[in-house]
Design a protein around this motif. Structure first.
Motif, PDB file in Angstrom:
ATOM      1  N   ARG A 117       1.052  -1.171  -0.014  1.00  0.00           N
ATOM      2  CA  ARG A 117      -0.198   0.026   0.075  1.00  0.00           C
ATOM      3  C   ARG A 117       0.736   1.240   0.059  1.00  0.00           C
ATOM      4  O   ARG A 117       1.864   1.487   1.018  1.00  0.00           O
ATOM      5  CB  ARG A 117      -1.049   0.198   1.201  1.00  0.00           C
ATOM      6  N   PRO A 118       0.619   2.222  -0.949  1.00  0.00           N
ATOM      7  CA  PRO A 118       1.389   3.370  -0.976  1.00  0.00           C
ATOM      8  C   PRO A 118       1.111   4.282  -0.009  1.00  0.00           C
ATOM      9  O   PRO A 118      -0.011   4.187   0.373  1.00  0.00           O
ATOM     10  CB  PRO A 118       1.127   4.001  -2.430  1.00  0.00           C
ATOM     11  N   LEU A 119       2.105   4.878   0.708  1.00  0.00           N
ATOM     12  CA  LEU A 119       2.012   6.042   1.927  1.00  0.00           C
ATOM     13  C   LEU A 119       1.954   7.212   1.561  1.00  0.00           C
ATOM     14  O   LEU A 119       2.811   7.626   0.968  1.00  0.00           O
ATOM     15  CB  LEU A 119       2.896   5.416   2.968  1.00  0.00           C
ATOM     16  N   ASP A 120       1.115   8.244   1.954  1.00  0.00           N
ATOM     17  CA  ASP A 120       1.027   9.541   1.677  1.00  0.00           C
ATOM     18  C   ASP A 120       2.108  10.221   2.322  1.00  0.00           C
ATOM     19  O   ASP A 120       2.198  10.342   3.855  1.00  0.00           O
ATOM     20  CB  ASP A 120      -0.255  10.065   1.895  1.00  0.00           C
ATOM     21  N   LEU A 121       3.144  10.947   2.004  1.00  0.00           N
ATOM     22  CA  LEU A 121       4.459  11.296   2.607  1.00  0.00           C
ATOM     23  C   LEU A 121       4.403  12.762   2.678  1.00  0.00           C
ATOM     24  O   LEU A 121       5.446  13.588   2.986  1.00  0.00           O
ATOM     25  CB  LEU A 121       5.733  10.749   1.973  1.00  0.00           C
ATOM     26  N   GLY A 122       3.624  13.352   2.204  1.00  0.00           N
ATOM     27  CA  GLY A 122       3.183  14.927   2.071  1.00  0.00           C
ATOM     28  C   GLY A 122       4.081  15.480   1.031  1.00  0.00           C
ATOM     29  O   GLY A 122       4.114  14.921   0.040  1.00  0.00           O
ATOM     30  N   HIS A 123       4.304  16.961   1.588  1.00  0.00           N
ATOM     31  CA  HIS A 123       4.993  17.686   0.263  1.00  0.00           C
ATOM     32  C   HIS A 123       6.379  17.366   0.255  1.00  0.00           C
ATOM     33  O   HIS A 123       7.119  16.653   1.062  1.00  0.00           O
ATOM     34  CB  HIS A 123       4.894  19.121   0.485  1.00  0.00           C
ATOM     35  N   LEU A 124       6.986  17.847  -0.756  1.00  0.00           N
ATOM     36  CA  LEU A 124       8.229  17.746  -1.353  1.00  0.00           C
ATOM     37  C   LEU A 124       9.336  17.917  -0.110  1.00  0.00           C
ATOM     38  O   LEU A 124      10.344  17.033   0.218  1.00  0.00           O
ATOM     39  CB  LEU A 124       8.858  18.496  -2.417  1.00  0.00           C
ATOM     40  N   ARG A 125       9.302  18.798   0.659  1.00  0.00           N
ATOM     41  CA  ARG A 125      10.345  19.179   1.774  1.00  0.00           C
ATOM     42  C   ARG A 125      10.058  18.191   2.745  1.00  0.00           C
ATOM     43  O   ARG A 125      11.169  17.763   3.462  1.00  0.00           O
ATOM     44  CB  ARG A 125      10.123  20.474   2.113  1.00  0.00           C
ATOM     45  N   GLN A 126       8.962  18.012   3.114  1.00  0.00           N
ATOM     46  CA  GLN A 126       8.768  16.855   4.077  1.00  0.00           C
ATOM     47  C   GLN A 126       9.372  15.455   3.610  1.00  0.00           C
ATOM     48  O   GLN A 126       9.879  14.671   4.315  1.00  0.00           O
ATOM     49  CB  GLN A 126       7.196  16.596   4.449  1.00  0.00           C
ATOM     50  N   GLN A 127       9.077  15.243   2.297  1.00  0.00           N
ATOM     51  CA  GLN A 127       9.707  13.912   1.709  1.00  0.00           C
ATOM     52  C   GLN A 127      11.271  14.026   1.711  1.00  0.00           C
ATOM     53  O   GLN A 127      11.903  12.939   2.066  1.00  0.00           O
ATOM     54  CB  GLN A 127       9.165  13.907   0.381  1.00  0.00           C
ATOM     55  N   ALA A 128      11.864  15.086   1.546  1.00  0.00           N
ATOM     56  CA  ALA A 128      13.244  15.290   1.743  1.00  0.00           C
ATOM     57  C   ALA A 128      13.895  14.954   3.026  1.00  0.00           C
ATOM     58  O   ALA A 128      14.718  14.218   3.337  1.00  0.00           O
ATOM     59  CB  ALA A 128      13.577  16.643   1.092  1.00  0.00           C
ATOM     60  N   VAL A 129      13.042  15.135   4.126  1.00  0.00           N
ATOM     61  CA  VAL A 129      13.642  14.982   5.309  1.00  0.00           C
ATOM     62  C   VAL A 129      13.602  13.411   5.557  1.00  0.00           C
ATOM     63  O   VAL A 129      14.319  12.714   6.121  1.00  0.00           O
ATOM     64  CB  VAL A 129      12.487  15.491   6.507  1.00  0.00           C
ATOM     65  N   LEU A 130      12.173  12.619   5.087  1.00  0.00           N
ATOM     66  CA  LEU A 130      12.535  11.118   5.186  1.00  0.00           C
ATOM     67  C   LEU A 130      13.803  10.789   4.252  1.00  0.00           C
ATOM     68  O   LEU A 130      14.376   9.822   4.743  1.00  0.00           O
ATOM     69  CB  LEU A 130      11.067  10.738   4.637  1.00  0.00           C
ATOM     70  N   ALA A 131      13.886  11.311   3.076  1.00  0.00           N
ATOM     71  CA  ALA A 131      14.940  10.723   2.192  1.00  0.00           C
ATOM     72  C   ALA A 131      16.267  10.934   2.843  1.00  0.00           C
ATOM     73  O   ALA A 131      17.182  10.116   2.898  1.00  0.00           O
ATOM     74  CB  ALA A 131      14.737  11.724   1.104  1.00  0.00           C
ATOM     75  N   ALA A 132      16.475  11.908   3.677  1.00  0.00           N
ATOM     76  CA  ALA A 132      17.855  12.133   4.450  1.00  0.00           C
ATOM     77  C   ALA A 132      17.915  11.178   5.570  1.00  0.00           C
ATOM     78  O   ALA A 132      19.205  10.475   5.810  1.00  0.00           O
ATOM     79  CB  ALA A 132      17.858  13.373   5.267  1.00  0.00           C
ATOM     80  N   LEU A 133      16.906  10.601   6.275  1.00  0.00           N
ATOM     81  CA  LEU A 133      16.917   9.590   7.100  1.00  0.00           C
ATOM     82  C   LEU A 133      17.009   8.030   6.471  1.00  0.00           C
ATOM     83  O   LEU A 133      17.841   7.348   6.992  1.00  0.00           O
ATOM     84  CB  LEU A 133      15.356   9.511   7.982  1.00  0.00           C
ATOM     85  N   ALA A 134      16.598   8.066   5.249  1.00  0.00           N
ATOM     86  CA  ALA A 134      16.768   6.811   4.549  1.00  0.00           C
ATOM     87  C   ALA A 134      18.068   6.561   4.130  1.00  0.00           C
ATOM     88  O   ALA A 134      18.616   5.632   4.094  1.00  0.00           O
ATOM     89  CB  ALA A 134      15.621   6.659   3.740  1.00  0.00           C
ATOM     90  N   LEU A 135      18.615   7.630   3.538  1.00  0.00           N
ATOM     91  CA  LEU A 135      20.031   7.712   3.061  1.00  0.00           C
ATOM     92  C   LEU A 135      21.243   7.537   4.171  1.00  0.00           C
ATOM     93  O   LEU A 135      22.332   6.929   3.882  1.00  0.00           O
ATOM     94  CB  LEU A 135      20.426   8.833   2.458  1.00  0.00           C
ATOM     95  N   CYS A 136      20.855   7.759   5.429  1.00  0.00           N
ATOM     96  CA  CYS A 136      21.661   7.552   6.574  1.00  0.00           C
ATOM     97  C   CYS A 136      21.147   6.471   7.368  1.00  0.00           C
ATOM     98  O   CYS A 136      21.165   6.748   8.825  1.00  0.00           O
ATOM     99  CB  CYS A 136      22.016   8.987   7.236  1.00  0.00           C
ATOM    100  N   ALA A 137      20.373   5.341   6.984  1.00  0.00           N
ATOM    101  CA  ALA A 137      19.789   4.407   7.629  1.00  0.00           C
ATOM    102  C   ALA A 137      20.612   3.913   8.597  1.00  0.00           C
ATOM    103  O   ALA A 137      21.815   3.581   8.500  1.00  0.00           O
ATOM    104  CB  ALA A 137      19.122   3.346   6.617  1.00  0.00           C
ATOM    105  N   GLY A 138      20.063   3.771   9.975  1.00  0.00           N
ATOM    106  CA  GLY A 138      21.109   3.371  11.142  1.00  0.00           C
ATOM    107  C   GLY A 138      21.725   4.327  11.833  1.00  0.00           C
ATOM    108  O   GLY A 138      22.189   4.257  12.929  1.00  0.00           O
TER     109      GLY A 138
END
Length: 369
Positions: A117-138
């Motif tokens: 199921r696709p999740l609603d991640l909000g607008h682009l700047r909010q998505q960029a915050v999640l991307a930063a966490l995913a790129l630095c996973a752990g």
């Protein structure tokens, strides 16, 4: 002027019992009429309690109160007020979190899915915050690191990172658990180890496997793993996401993709799949016309299949493009490849030797084609 809370104030010691209940309800996103019904008080009394809460805690507005309730642990995202200690994240015998994982894809437009199921991640700047966490996973990222990576030299007018994290935590929960895949402590934020699958990490696992297959002399397995890695790319990595971190990672991941594609094409040529390799090389060269290693590989492949004139045409095309776009002549690799073709140097143009595990492609600085 009061600002959004970034650290946990002594909430319990300064708020009365009913103010504490109102703050918890506000943190759950309830309206004043809903809070009044839940606590059996008048709606105007709710407004009065909230006004006193903002003054006592030095908060700017209702949004800041929501963030404060989240940061101080008064509210479990998506499940209401905290009434007891949150139980630990369920883990398997290997230490990885149990239950459905969240799949995060960065190798194209950012996507997150859970159980398909696709999740609603909000607008682009909010998505960029999640991307930063995913790129630095752990790894835990501080609020300062997120600000620098997502906003750079143009920080937001207000401290919105906790608000974005709050929203992301609500939608990124671990199955039926009240816990989110984003952890928060005094140092910052990180993704819960084992709770998230990130496609960038999967690519690196496949690259390690390519290296093992190479050393073991298993070209078919190496080719298969290269194809698997390339299949994870769905377009431009982190497409459309703002911020300096996303821009740098776009460049790095694009180079990673080219390097893996080169390794795949080398294996195809070794295994006698010349027609397929040449077709893919033409496409890769068209997409990256300033990439000299790709042009040189295409020249060698064309020559080895008896297409010398086409190989020299590739050189001329690359030479003109480098001169027009960058104002530079062809590099040593391209010039040497052309000279070997003109001399008919079969040994020099061979594809013998050990194929290396994919690394950064050595190319000239590129500009958009």
């Amino acid at each position: 002027m009061p600002t959004t809370a970034t650290t946990c104030r002594p909430t319990a010691t300064v708020l009365r019992h009913q103010e504490h209940e109102v703050l918890s309800a506000v943190g759950c996103g309830l309206r004043d009429d809903e809070i009044a019904a839940a606590l059996a008080i008048r709606e105007d009394a709710v407004a009065g309690h909230l006004a006193r809460i903002l003054v006592k805690l030095g908060l700017r507005d209702r949004a800041a109160a929501i963030v404060h309730a989240f940061d101080c642990g008064l509210v479990v995202p998506g499940r209401g007020p905290r009434t007891q200690a949150v139980s630990p994240v369920p883990r398997t015998a290997t230490g990885r979190t149990a239950g459905p994982k969240v799949q995060i894809s960065l190798l194209g437009p950012l996507q997150a899915r859970q159980e398909g199921r696709p999740l609603d991640l909000g607008h682009l700047r909010q998505q960029a915050v999640l991307a930063a966490l995913a790129l630095c996973a752990g790894r835990t990222l501080s609020q300062r690191e997120l600000l620098d990576g997502v906003w750079g030299m143009e920080p937001p007018v207000a401290n919105v990172v906790p608000v974005y994290i709050y929203r992301l935590r609500k939608c990124l929960r671990m199955g039926d658990s009240p816990d989110s895949v984003i952890e928060h402590d005094r140092r910052g934020y990180r993704l819960v180890p084992g709770a998230v699958d990130v496609d960038v990490a999967r690519v690196e696992e496949l690259v390690t496997g390519i290296g093992r297959a190479d050393r073991a002399g298993e070209p078919a397995e190496a080719l298969h793993l290269c194809s698997q890695a390339l299949d994870l790319f769905r377009g431009e990595p982190l497409a459309g996401l703002p911020g300096p971190l996303a821009e740098l990672e776009r460049l790095r991941l694009t180079e990673r993709r080219i390097a893996i594609a080169q390794r795949k094409l080398e294996w195809q040529l070794r295994l006698g799949q010349s027609s397929e390799a040449i077709a893919e090389l033409f496409a890769l060269s068209a997409a990256h016309p300033l990439n000299e290693p790709v042009a040189a590989m295409l020249m060698r492949a064309l020559y080895r299949t008896g297409r010398q004139a086409e190989a020299l045409t590739v050189f001329d095309r690359a030479r003109h493009r480098l001169a027009d776009d960058l104002g530079v002549p062809p590099g040593r690799m391209l010039r040497r490849t052309r000279q070997m073709i003109l001399r008919g140097d079969e040994a020099g143009l061979g594809l013998g030797g050990t194929t290396q595990c994919p690394g950064p492609a050595r190319t000239r600085p590129t500009t958009p084609s």
